[in-house]
Design an enzyme around this catalytic site. Structure first.
Site, PDB file in Angstrom:
ATOM      1  N   GLY A   7       0.831  -1.206   0.000  1.00 20.89           N
ATOM      2  CA  GLY A   7       0.000   0.000   0.000  1.00 20.89           C
ATOM      3  C   GLY A   7       0.861   1.249   0.000  1.00 20.89           C
ATOM      4  O   GLY A   7       0.600   2.213   0.727  1.00 20.89           O
ATOM      5  N   SER A   9       1.325   3.444  -2.346  1.00 20.13           N
ATOM      6  CA  SER A   9       1.020   4.484  -3.337  1.00 20.13           C
ATOM      7  C   SER A   9       0.505   5.798  -2.746  1.00 20.13           C
ATOM      8  O   SER A   9       0.575   6.829  -3.387  1.00 20.13           O
ATOM      9  CB  SER A   9       0.012   3.939  -4.359  1.00 20.13           C
ATOM     10  OG  SER A   9      -1.167   3.513  -3.712  1.00 20.13           O
ATOM     11  N   ARG A  10      -0.053   5.759  -1.562  1.00 22.91           N
ATOM     12  CA  ARG A  10      -0.587   7.004  -0.985  1.00 22.91           C
ATOM     13  C   ARG A  10      -0.725   6.868   0.532  1.00 22.91           C
ATOM     14  O   ARG A  10      -0.415   5.815   1.083  1.00 22.91           O
ATOM     15  CB  ARG A  10      -1.942   7.356  -1.611  1.00 22.91           C
ATOM     16  CG  ARG A  10      -2.985   6.289  -1.411  1.00 22.91           C
ATOM     17  CD  ARG A  10      -4.395   6.738  -1.795  1.00 22.91           C
ATOM     18  NE  ARG A  10      -5.333   5.699  -1.421  1.00 22.91           N
ATOM     19  CZ  ARG A  10      -5.744   4.731  -2.236  1.00 22.91           C
ATOM     20  NH1 ARG A  10      -5.329   4.690  -3.482  1.00 22.91           N
ATOM     21  NH2 ARG A  10      -6.574   3.796  -1.790  1.00 22.91           N
ATOM     22  N   ASN A  83       0.718  -2.703   5.314  1.00 25.45           N
ATOM     23  CA  ASN A  83      -0.050  -1.472   5.473  1.00 25.45           C
ATOM     24  C   ASN A  83      -1.297  -1.417   4.588  1.00 25.45           C
ATOM     25  O   ASN A  83      -2.297  -0.813   4.961  1.00 25.45           O
ATOM     26  CB  ASN A  83       0.883  -0.291   5.165  1.00 25.45           C
ATOM     27  CG  ASN A  83       0.125   0.981   4.879  1.00 25.45           C
ATOM     28  OD1 ASN A  83      -0.349   1.655   5.796  1.00 25.45           O
ATOM     29  ND2 ASN A  83      -0.022   1.320   3.600  1.00 25.45           N
ATOM     30  N   SER A 136      -5.908  -0.762  13.497  1.00 20.67           N
ATOM     31  CA  SER A 136      -6.762   0.430  13.572  1.00 20.67           C
ATOM     32  C   SER A 136      -7.333   0.534  14.982  1.00 20.67           C
ATOM     33  O   SER A 136      -7.640  -0.480  15.621  1.00 20.67           O
ATOM     34  CB  SER A 136      -7.901   0.307  12.564  1.00 20.67           C
ATOM     35  OG  SER A 136      -8.949   1.176  12.920  1.00 20.67           O
ATOM     36  N   TYR A 149     -14.617  -4.302   9.289  1.00 18.32           N
ATOM     37  CA  TYR A 149     -13.245  -3.806   9.109  1.00 18.32           C
ATOM     38  C   TYR A 149     -12.412  -4.066  10.367  1.00 18.32           C
ATOM     39  O   TYR A 149     -11.305  -4.603  10.304  1.00 18.32           O
ATOM     40  CB  TYR A 149     -13.322  -2.308   8.803  1.00 18.32           C
ATOM     41  CG  TYR A 149     -12.018  -1.549   8.869  1.00 18.32           C
ATOM     42  CD1 TYR A 149     -11.022  -1.747   7.913  1.00 18.32           C
ATOM     43  CD2 TYR A 149     -11.794  -0.617   9.885  1.00 18.32           C
ATOM     44  CE1 TYR A 149      -9.835  -1.034   7.963  1.00 18.32           C
ATOM     45  CE2 TYR A 149     -10.605   0.108   9.939  1.00 18.32           C
ATOM     46  CZ  TYR A 149      -9.627  -0.102   8.987  1.00 18.32           C
ATOM     47  OH  TYR A 149      -8.450   0.600   9.047  1.00 18.32           O
ATOM     48  N   ALA A 150     -12.965  -3.693  11.527  1.00 11.94           N
ATOM     49  CA  ALA A 150     -12.230  -3.867  12.792  1.00 11.94           C
ATOM     50  C   ALA A 150     -11.910  -5.339  13.033  1.00 11.94           C
ATOM     51  O   ALA A 150     -10.844  -5.682  13.544  1.00 11.94           O
ATOM     52  CB  ALA A 150     -13.040  -3.297  13.953  1.00 11.94           C
ATOM     53  N   LYS A 153      -8.762  -6.300  11.309  1.00  8.74           N
ATOM     54  CA  LYS A 153      -7.567  -5.775  11.983  1.00  8.74           C
ATOM     55  C   LYS A 153      -7.301  -6.532  13.292  1.00  8.74           C
ATOM     56  O   LYS A 153      -6.148  -6.729  13.683  1.00  8.74           O
ATOM     57  CB  LYS A 153      -7.755  -4.274  12.270  1.00  8.74           C
ATOM     58  CG  LYS A 153      -7.873  -3.420  11.007  1.00  8.74           C
ATOM     59  CD  LYS A 153      -6.607  -3.498  10.189  1.00  8.74           C
ATOM     60  CE  LYS A 153      -6.552  -2.470   9.084  1.00  8.74           C
ATOM     61  NZ  LYS A 153      -5.283  -2.531   8.338  1.00  8.74           N
TER      62      LYS A 153
HETATM   63  N1  LIG Z   1      -7.154   6.533   7.501  1.00  7.19           N
HETATM   64  C1  LIG Z   1      -7.437   6.227   8.721  1.00  7.19           C
HETATM   65  O1  LIG Z   1      -8.129   6.946   9.419  1.00  7.19           O
HETATM   66  C2  LIG Z   1      -6.902   4.949   9.327  1.00  7.19           C
HETATM   67  C3  LIG Z   1      -7.110   4.727  10.693  1.00  7.19           C
HETATM   68  C4  LIG Z   1      -6.601   3.577  11.295  1.00  7.19           C
HETATM   69  C5  LIG Z   1      -5.893   2.682  10.531  1.00  7.19           C
HETATM   70  N2  LIG Z   1      -5.715   2.900   9.191  1.00  7.19           N
HETATM   71  C6  LIG Z   1      -4.940   1.915   8.449  1.00  7.19           C
HETATM   72  O2  LIG Z   1      -3.790   2.529   7.934  1.00  7.19           O
HETATM   73  C7  LIG Z   1      -3.354   1.840   6.762  1.00  7.19           C
HETATM   74  C8  LIG Z   1      -3.142   2.831   5.627  1.00  7.19           C
HETATM   75  O3  LIG Z   1      -4.377   3.422   5.297  1.00  7.19           O
HETATM   76  P1  LIG Z   1      -4.495   4.839   4.588  1.00  7.19           P
HETATM   77  O4  LIG Z   1      -5.280   5.693   5.493  1.00  7.19           O
HETATM   78  O5  LIG Z   1      -3.183   5.274   4.106  1.00  7.19           O
HETATM   79  O6  LIG Z   1      -5.456   4.405   3.385  1.00  7.19           O
HETATM   80  P2  LIG Z   1      -5.435   4.738   1.843  1.00  7.19           P
HETATM   81  O7  LIG Z   1      -5.009   6.132   1.618  1.00  7.19           O
HETATM   82  O8  LIG Z   1      -6.765   4.294   1.339  1.00  7.19           O
HETATM   83  O9  LIG Z   1      -4.277   3.789   1.274  1.00  7.19           O
HETATM   84  C9  LIG Z   1      -4.460   2.414   1.176  1.00  7.19           C
HETATM   85  C10 LIG Z   1      -3.278   1.816   0.435  1.00  7.19           C
HETATM   86  O10 LIG Z   1      -3.533   0.432   0.257  1.00  7.19           O
HETATM   87  C11 LIG Z   1      -3.410   0.102  -1.093  1.00  7.19           C
HETATM   88  N3  LIG Z   1      -4.358  -0.940  -1.482  1.00  7.19           N
HETATM   89  C12 LIG Z   1      -5.702  -0.983  -1.253  1.00  7.19           C
HETATM   90  N4  LIG Z   1      -6.236  -2.066  -1.841  1.00  7.19           N
HETATM   91  C13 LIG Z   1      -5.215  -2.731  -2.445  1.00  7.19           C
HETATM   92  C14 LIG Z   1      -5.137  -3.916  -3.233  1.00  7.19           C
HETATM   93  N5  LIG Z   1      -6.230  -4.639  -3.549  1.00  7.19           N
HETATM   94  N6  LIG Z   1      -3.935  -4.305  -3.706  1.00  7.19           N
HETATM   95  C15 LIG Z   1      -2.826  -3.569  -3.437  1.00  7.19           C
HETATM   96  N7  LIG Z   1      -2.843  -2.440  -2.708  1.00  7.19           N
HETATM   97  C16 LIG Z   1      -4.032  -2.026  -2.220  1.00  7.19           C
HETATM   98  C17 LIG Z   1      -3.694   1.379  -1.839  1.00  7.19           C
HETATM   99  O11 LIG Z   1      -3.029   1.361  -3.093  1.00  7.19           O
HETATM  100  P3  LIG Z   1      -3.764   1.259  -4.548  1.00  7.19           P
HETATM  101  O12 LIG Z   1      -5.114   1.846  -4.432  1.00  7.19           O
HETATM  102  O13 LIG Z   1      -2.818   1.993  -5.441  1.00  7.19           O
HETATM  103  O14 LIG Z   1      -3.785  -0.215  -4.826  1.00  7.19           O
HETATM  104  C18 LIG Z   1      -3.074   2.428  -0.922  1.00  7.19           C
HETATM  105  O15 LIG Z   1      -1.694   2.552  -1.207  1.00  7.19           O
HETATM  106  C19 LIG Z   1      -4.417   0.792   6.467  1.00  7.19           C
HETATM  107  O16 LIG Z   1      -4.006  -0.447   6.991  1.00  7.19           O
HETATM  108  C20 LIG Z   1      -5.606   1.304   7.249  1.00  7.19           C
HETATM  109  O17 LIG Z   1      -6.488   0.256   7.592  1.00  7.19           O
HETATM  110  C21 LIG Z   1      -6.198   4.006   8.572  1.00  7.19           C
END
Ligand SMILES: NC(=O)c1ccc[n+]([C@@H]2O[C@H](COP(=O)([O-])OP(=O)(O)OC[C@H]3O[C@@H](n4cnc5c(N)ncnc54)[C@H](OP(=O)(O)O)[C@@H]3O)[C@@H](O)[C@H]2O)c1
Lengths: 240, 74
Positions: A7, A9-10, A83, A136, A149-150, A153
């Site tokens: 993950g 990319s962003r 991630n 999370s 989702y939870a 995790k």
């Molecule tokens: N945002 C929050 O509030 C929050 C809170 C607690 C925990 N988290 C956790 O933090 C981590 C990062 O989340 P984020 O907030 O950075 O989310 P995000 O911006 O949506 O990024 C998710 C990443 O996962 C990749 N991804 C998703 N589906 C994929 C697939 N099928 N194959 C390969 N790559 C995939 C995406 O890349 P592509 O789309 O390019 O494939 C992207 O790089 C996650 O584990 C999330 O559960 C987030």
């Protein structure tokens, strides 16, 4: 060190890559897309940020897609950061089995298979490697709509603790970073009112810093954390 | 292939401060006769797979040297 990050990319994954590159490491990133911001990092750190487009929803082929021709046994892997994830957001009475399975493929099954092959790489090279999963805060503090989702995790947290116990005698560590809500694409659909409510449940009354999460991941990968394993480190602004 | 398997077994035994084994037969048992633990066998699998591209544990547990040869000859 050579670190595999999913993950990349962003959001959090991209920031983890940035911190690791700043620290002089080489990163092997996988995600489906490769946006400009990621390419800019590749230009900034020539040869140290490798990328392969991989769809982690295909856990059947994750082995060949990631370890077949990308992170091969020739690469001595020091760390694996799980991630990549997606959030299937709905109330329990609406569970759709296909969507649930689709989320588990990305959030649980592919990460477990990747852990298998990361550990095998570490075994081959006798590396005291470090594995970090991103969980999370929803695992520990319930939120409406996040039960499925939870649960994915929570599975990772249990997997990590047991991995730590199982592989500790070989010096392989496994930890979890538990972030609070961050303003990334994943939480983009929340309304301002929902956000305010979430932040009110934290001690610091704000969004969790993506940078702070990424720095914690880098710390757990490093020698500085040599005695830390089997832990869940909350980076969540003190969610209460 | 048989020499390679013996070489890997000895590599693992040396790391555990166990004496080298001169030879093994089809009936030599990995756990009881060679003192390999599940972690040692994981390393054995990884090293053999690195050499031959075959995961000897993929389709179930392996107990003897003969069973390893059989998987590699398939
Ligand atoms: N945002 C929050 O509030 C929050 C809170 C607690 C925990 N988290 C956790 O933090 C981590 C990062 O989340 P984020 O907030 O950075 O989310 P995000 O911006 O949506 O990024 C998710 C990443 O996962 C990749 N991804 C998703 N589906 C994929 C697939 N099928 N194959 C390969 N790559 C995939 C995406 O890349 P592509 O789309 O390019 O494939 C992207 O790089 C996650 O584990 C999330 O559960 C987030």
């Amino acid at each position: 060190m050579n670190i595999l990050v999913t993950g990349c990319s962003r959001g959090v994954g991209l920031e983890i890559c940035r911190v690791l590159l700043e620290q002089g490491h080489t990163v092997y990133g996988v995600a489906r897309s490769c946006p400009q911001e990621f390419k800019d990092l590749q230009t900034q750190y020539p040869g140290r940020l490798q990328y392969k487009s991989v769809d982690l929803s295909d856990s059947e082929h994750v082995r060949e897609n990631v370890f077949g021709d990308f992170v091969t046994n020739k690469v001595q892997l020091d760390g694996f950061v799980n991630n990549a994830a997606l959030a299937y957001d709905d109330i329990v009475s609406n569970i759709n089995l296909d969507r649930l399975k689709g989320m588990y493929e990305v959030n649980v099954f592919s990460p477990m298979v990747m852990t298998k092959y990361a550990i095998r790489n570490m075994l081959l090279h006798h590396t005291k490697g470090s594995i970090v999963h991103i969980s999370s805060i929803s695992v520990h503090t319930g939120y409406k709509g996040l039960a499925m989702y939870a649960s994915s995790k929570g599975a990772l947290e249990a997997f990590s603790k047991n991995t730590a116990r199982e592989w500790g005698s070989l010096g392989i560590r496994s930890n979890v970073v538990v972030p609070g809500f961050m303003p990334t694409a994943m939480s983009a659909t929340l309304t301002d009112e929902q956000r305010a409510k979430i932040y009110a449940r934290t001690s610091l009354k704000d969004a969790t810093s993506v940078r702070s999460v990424a720095e914690t991941v880098a710390y757990l990968l490093s020698e500085k954390a040599a005695s830390i394993t089997g832990q869940n480190i909350h980076v969540d602004n003190g969610t209460i | 292939m048989k020499e390679k398997v013996l070489e890997v077994i000895n590599m693992i035994r040396v790391a555990k401060n166990l004496p080298l084994v001169e030879s093994v037969t089809d009936n030599t048992r990995l756990r009881e006769d060679l003192d390999l633990t599940s972690f040692d066998m994981a390393e054995l699998t990884v090293r053999i797979e690195d050499e031959y591209g075959i995961d000897i544990f993929e389709t179930g547990l392996v107990n003897t040297i003969g069973e390893i040869y059989a998987k590699l000859q398939k």
